[in-house]
Design a protein around this motif. Structure first.
Motif, short mmCIF file in Angstrom:
data_model
loop_
_atom_site.label_atom_id
_atom_site.label_comp_id
_atom_site.label_asym_id
_atom_site.label_seq_id
_atom_site.Cartn_x
_atom_site.Cartn_y
_atom_site.Cartn_z
N ASP A 90 -13.45 -6.36 -14.17
CA ASP A 90 -12.45 -5.29 -14.13
C ASP A 90 -11.69 -5.31 -12.80
O ASP A 90 -10.47 -5.12 -12.77
N GLN A 91 -12.42 -5.52 -11.72
CA GLN A 91 -11.77 -5.58 -10.41
C GLN A 91 -10.75 -6.72 -10.38
O GLN A 91 -9.61 -6.55 -9.93
N VAL A 92 -11.15 -7.89 -10.87
CA VAL A 92 -10.27 -9.06 -10.87
C VAL A 92 -9.06 -8.82 -11.76
O VAL A 92 -7.91 -9.10 -11.36
N GLU A 93 -9.27 -8.31 -12.95
CA GLU A 93 -8.19 -8.17 -13.92
C GLU A 93 -7.20 -7.08 -13.55
O GLU A 93 -6.10 -7.01 -14.12
N GLN A 94 -7.54 -6.22 -12.60
CA GLN A 94 -6.62 -5.17 -12.15
C GLN A 94 -6.08 -5.41 -10.74
O GLN A 94 -5.45 -4.54 -10.16
N ALA A 95 -6.31 -6.61 -10.22
CA ALA A 95 -5.94 -6.90 -8.84
C ALA A 95 -4.43 -7.03 -8.66
O ALA A 95 -3.72 -7.49 -9.56
N ASP A 96 -3.96 -6.66 -7.48
CA ASP A 96 -2.57 -6.91 -7.09
C ASP A 96 -2.43 -8.27 -6.42
O ASP A 96 -1.33 -8.80 -6.32
N GLY A 97 -3.52 -8.81 -5.94
CA GLY A 97 -3.54 -10.12 -5.32
C GLY A 97 -4.98 -10.62 -5.26
O GLY A 97 -5.91 -9.81 -5.17
N ILE A 98 -5.15 -11.92 -5.34
CA ILE A 98 -6.50 -12.50 -5.40
C ILE A 98 -6.63 -13.60 -4.36
O ILE A 98 -5.74 -14.45 -4.21
N VAL A 128 0.17 -12.46 -11.29
CA VAL A 128 -0.57 -11.97 -10.13
C VAL A 128 -0.66 -13.06 -9.06
O VAL A 128 -1.06 -14.19 -9.37
N PRO A 129 -0.30 -12.78 -7.80
CA PRO A 129 -0.39 -13.82 -6.77
C PRO A 129 -1.83 -14.18 -6.45
O PRO A 129 -2.69 -13.30 -6.29
N VAL A 130 -2.09 -15.49 -6.38
CA VAL A 130 -3.43 -16.00 -6.12
C VAL A 130 -3.37 -16.98 -4.96
O VAL A 130 -2.57 -17.92 -4.98
N ALA A 199 0.25 -11.72 1.55
CA ALA A 199 0.70 -10.35 1.83
C ALA A 199 2.18 -10.18 1.51
O ALA A 199 2.60 -9.15 0.98
N SER A 200 2.97 -11.19 1.82
CA SER A 200 4.41 -11.12 1.57
C SER A 200 4.71 -10.97 0.09
O SER A 200 5.52 -10.15 -0.33
N VAL A 201 4.01 -11.76 -0.74
CA VAL A 201 4.25 -11.71 -2.19
C VAL A 201 3.67 -10.43 -2.79
O VAL A 201 4.34 -9.73 -3.56
N ALA A 202 2.42 -10.12 -2.46
CA ALA A 202 1.77 -8.93 -3.02
C ALA A 202 2.49 -7.66 -2.59
O ALA A 202 2.57 -6.69 -3.34
N ARG A 204 5.71 -7.33 -1.98
CA ARG A 204 7.01 -7.19 -2.66
C ARG A 204 6.86 -6.75 -4.10
O ARG A 204 7.73 -6.08 -4.65
N LEU A 205 5.76 -7.16 -4.74
CA LEU A 205 5.54 -6.79 -6.13
C LEU A 205 5.05 -5.35 -6.24
O LEU A 205 4.32 -4.88 -5.36
N PRO A 206 5.41 -4.64 -7.29
CA PRO A 206 4.90 -3.27 -7.45
C PRO A 206 3.40 -3.28 -7.70
O PRO A 206 2.85 -4.23 -8.28
N ALA A 207 2.73 -2.23 -7.26
CA ALA A 207 1.30 -2.10 -7.51
C ALA A 207 1.05 -2.03 -9.01
O ALA A 207 1.78 -1.37 -9.74
#
Length: 231
Positions: A90-98, A128-130, A199-202, A204-207
């Motif tokens: 659940d944590q992974v699938e709801q992440a804003d960045g990994i 999702v940015p990884v 950080a730059s990509v995450a 800029r993207l909405p939460a």
């Protein structure tokens, strides 16, 4: 020395606000201590620091898949999942960045690392940015990130960052019979640069929307006739 950073949200900050970003660290390290976990934590720290500098609150959750090895093996042959494994997914699938790191085994990621990502929903991480990382004995294994890890996360349709970090044994310090590092660029510099990219990509993207604590993920019910067609 415990290298696990204190990356939690500041007291009184709601991590579900648009000003926060949920970063998840997935470490495939198998040992304790683990160079893969150490690398993953440093990469996450770098990303969190850059987010904070931009006024964005980083909330970081660390998943050590070695602690879930039995549950992961069971889930590959049984649809039921333990509460701990489901919470990690659940944590992974709801992440804003990994940030995810694996040790290198036979020119690829570990089997346990692959088994964990096999359990992640195919559509959950679209866009999702990884940030990828890997560890190994020598720099000769550094191409593993491009040859093995990138295709895996491209299949999941994530936004795989062009930057990545590979840490060989001699990147951590002087080794017997060798130089301090075989790299022209120090490890920490590469970590800082990669963390800034994430950080730059995450930022800029909405939460992404997240379920509240205790909220259960809807259960997908597959019609019986569809199950029969899949036999």
């Amino acid at each position: 020395m415990d290298d696990t950073p204190d990356l939690g949200s500041p007291t009184g900050t709601d991590p579900f606000t648009p000003q926060a970003r949920h970063l998840v660290v997935v470490s495939g390290g198998l040992g304790d201590p683990s160079s893969s976990l150490m690398l993953a934590n440093r990469m996450a720290t770098a990303a969190a620091d850059h987010l904070s500098a931009e006024g964005i609150v980083p909330e970081v959750h660390v998943v050590e898949i070695r602690l879930l090895a039995t549950e992961i093996a069971e889930a590959t042959v049984n649809p039921s999942r333990s509460a701990a494994l489901q919470a990690a997914l659940d944590q992974v699938e709801q992440a804003d960045g990994i940030v995810t790191v694996s040790p290198t085994f036979k020119a690829s990621y570990s089997g346990l690392f692959k088994a964990f990502w096999d359990l992640v929903d195919n559509d959950a991480l679209r866009g999702v940015p990884v940030l990828l990382g890997a560890t190994g004995g020598t720099p000769r294994h550094s191409l593993m990130i491009d040859s093995a890890m990138r295709p895996l996360f491209s299949y999941l349709r994530t936004k795989v960052l062009s930057s990545s970090v590979f840490a060989a044994a001699d990147d951590w310090g002087e080794v017997t019979g060798g130089q301090a590092s075989a790299r022209t660029t120090p490890l920490q510099h590469r970590i800082e640069s990669a963390g800034e990219d994430l950080a730059s990509v995450a930022g800029r993207l909405p939460a992404r929307p997240r379920r509240a604590a205790g909220e259960v993920k809807p259960v997908e019910v597959i019609p019986f006739d569809q199950l029969l067609r899949g036999i």
